[in-house]
Design a protein around this motif. Structure first.
Motif, PDB file in Angstrom:
ATOM      1  N   GLY A 133       0.813  -1.207   0.000  1.00 35.09           N
ATOM      2  CA  GLY A 133       0.000   0.000   0.000  1.00 35.09           C
ATOM      3  C   GLY A 133       0.848   1.260   0.000  1.00 35.09           C
ATOM      4  O   GLY A 133       0.541   2.230  -0.699  1.00 35.09           O
TER       5      GLY A 133
ATOM      6  N   THR B 103       0.832   3.276  -6.452  1.00 31.19           N
ATOM      7  CA  THR B 103       0.738   4.609  -7.049  1.00 31.19           C
ATOM      8  C   THR B 103      -0.703   5.104  -7.119  1.00 31.19           C
ATOM      9  O   THR B 103      -0.944   6.300  -6.989  1.00 31.19           O
ATOM     10  CB  THR B 103       1.356   4.611  -8.460  1.00 31.19           C
ATOM     11  N   ALA B 104      -1.653   4.220  -7.305  1.00 32.23           N
ATOM     12  CA  ALA B 104      -3.058   4.618  -7.399  1.00 32.23           C
ATOM     13  C   ALA B 104      -3.669   4.699  -5.996  1.00 32.23           C
ATOM     14  O   ALA B 104      -3.438   3.828  -5.154  1.00 32.23           O
ATOM     15  CB  ALA B 104      -3.833   3.626  -8.251  1.00 32.23           C
ATOM     16  N   SER B 105      -4.450   5.727  -5.755  1.00 29.53           N
ATOM     17  CA  SER B 105      -5.067   5.936  -4.438  1.00 29.53           C
ATOM     18  C   SER B 105      -5.953   4.775  -4.025  1.00 29.53           C
ATOM     19  O   SER B 105      -5.931   4.341  -2.866  1.00 29.53           O
ATOM     20  CB  SER B 105      -5.876   7.227  -4.436  1.00 29.53           C
ATOM     21  N   LEU B 106      -6.740   4.251  -4.961  1.00 31.38           N
ATOM     22  CA  LEU B 106      -7.631   3.138  -4.643  1.00 31.38           C
ATOM     23  C   LEU B 106      -6.823   1.905  -4.227  1.00 31.38           C
ATOM     24  O   LEU B 106      -7.175   1.221  -3.260  1.00 31.38           O
ATOM     25  CB  LEU B 106      -8.550   2.820  -5.823  1.00 31.38           C
ATOM     26  N   SER B 107      -5.737   1.630  -4.938  1.00 31.73           N
ATOM     27  CA  SER B 107      -4.877   0.492  -4.585  1.00 31.73           C
ATOM     28  C   SER B 107      -4.295   0.678  -3.189  1.00 31.73           C
ATOM     29  O   SER B 107      -4.249  -0.270  -2.400  1.00 31.73           O
ATOM     30  CB  SER B 107      -3.744   0.338  -5.589  1.00 31.73           C
ATOM     31  N   ARG B 108      -3.848   1.883  -2.892  1.00 30.68           N
ATOM     32  CA  ARG B 108      -3.285   2.162  -1.568  1.00 30.68           C
ATOM     33  C   ARG B 108      -4.314   1.867  -0.486  1.00 30.68           C
ATOM     34  O   ARG B 108      -4.021   1.176   0.495  1.00 30.68           O
ATOM     35  CB  ARG B 108      -2.846   3.620  -1.458  1.00 30.68           C
ATOM     36  N   ILE B 109      -5.516   2.392  -0.678  1.00 34.00           N
ATOM     37  CA  ILE B 109      -6.564   2.217   0.328  1.00 34.00           C
ATOM     38  C   ILE B 109      -6.913   0.744   0.490  1.00 34.00           C
ATOM     39  O   ILE B 109      -7.049   0.251   1.614  1.00 34.00           O
ATOM     40  CB  ILE B 109      -7.807   3.045  -0.056  1.00 34.00           C
TER      41      ILE B 109
END
Length: 112
Positions: free
Chosen positions: A27, A31-37
């Protein structure tokens, strides 16, 4: 609780803890916010599962701690290799040997 069942639970807990840590790391590097979350949420869920699994049994955890450290070291190396494609260095393998031997000494000593 039988010794084999205790060791199996510790092994599962070690893999849950190392996996949860790996998900949080993924996480942090996503790089993508959705992936991090999603990685953070999944990591938190898996780390909660670890906490539950390791604390639910009615055991004296201090007596099994040596084996838990061994299982955690092994789980961390396996996950590091499979998820992050990082092979352990020679110094990690040498240090890990000391972890395994130390865990065995504590475990065997606590059996008597």
């Amino acid at each position: 609780m039988s010794l084999p069942l205790s060791l199996l639970i510790l092994f599962a807990a070690a893999f849950l803890e190392a996996s949860g840590d790996a998900m949080v790391r993924k996480g942090l590097n996503a790089t993508a916010s959705l992936s991090r979350i999603l990685f953070f949420m999944l990591g938190a869920l898996v780390l909660f599962a670890y906490g539950y699994v390791v604390n639910a049994p009615p055991w004296d955890f201090s007596k099994l701690l040596g084996m838990y450290v061994v299982f955690f070291f092994i789980a961390a190396q396996v996950i590091s290799l499979l998820v992050f494609h990082t092979r352990p260095s020679v110094s990690t393998l040498i240090g890990g040997t000391f972890i395994v031997v130390g865990g065995a000494i504590m475990f065997i000593g606590d059996l008597h």
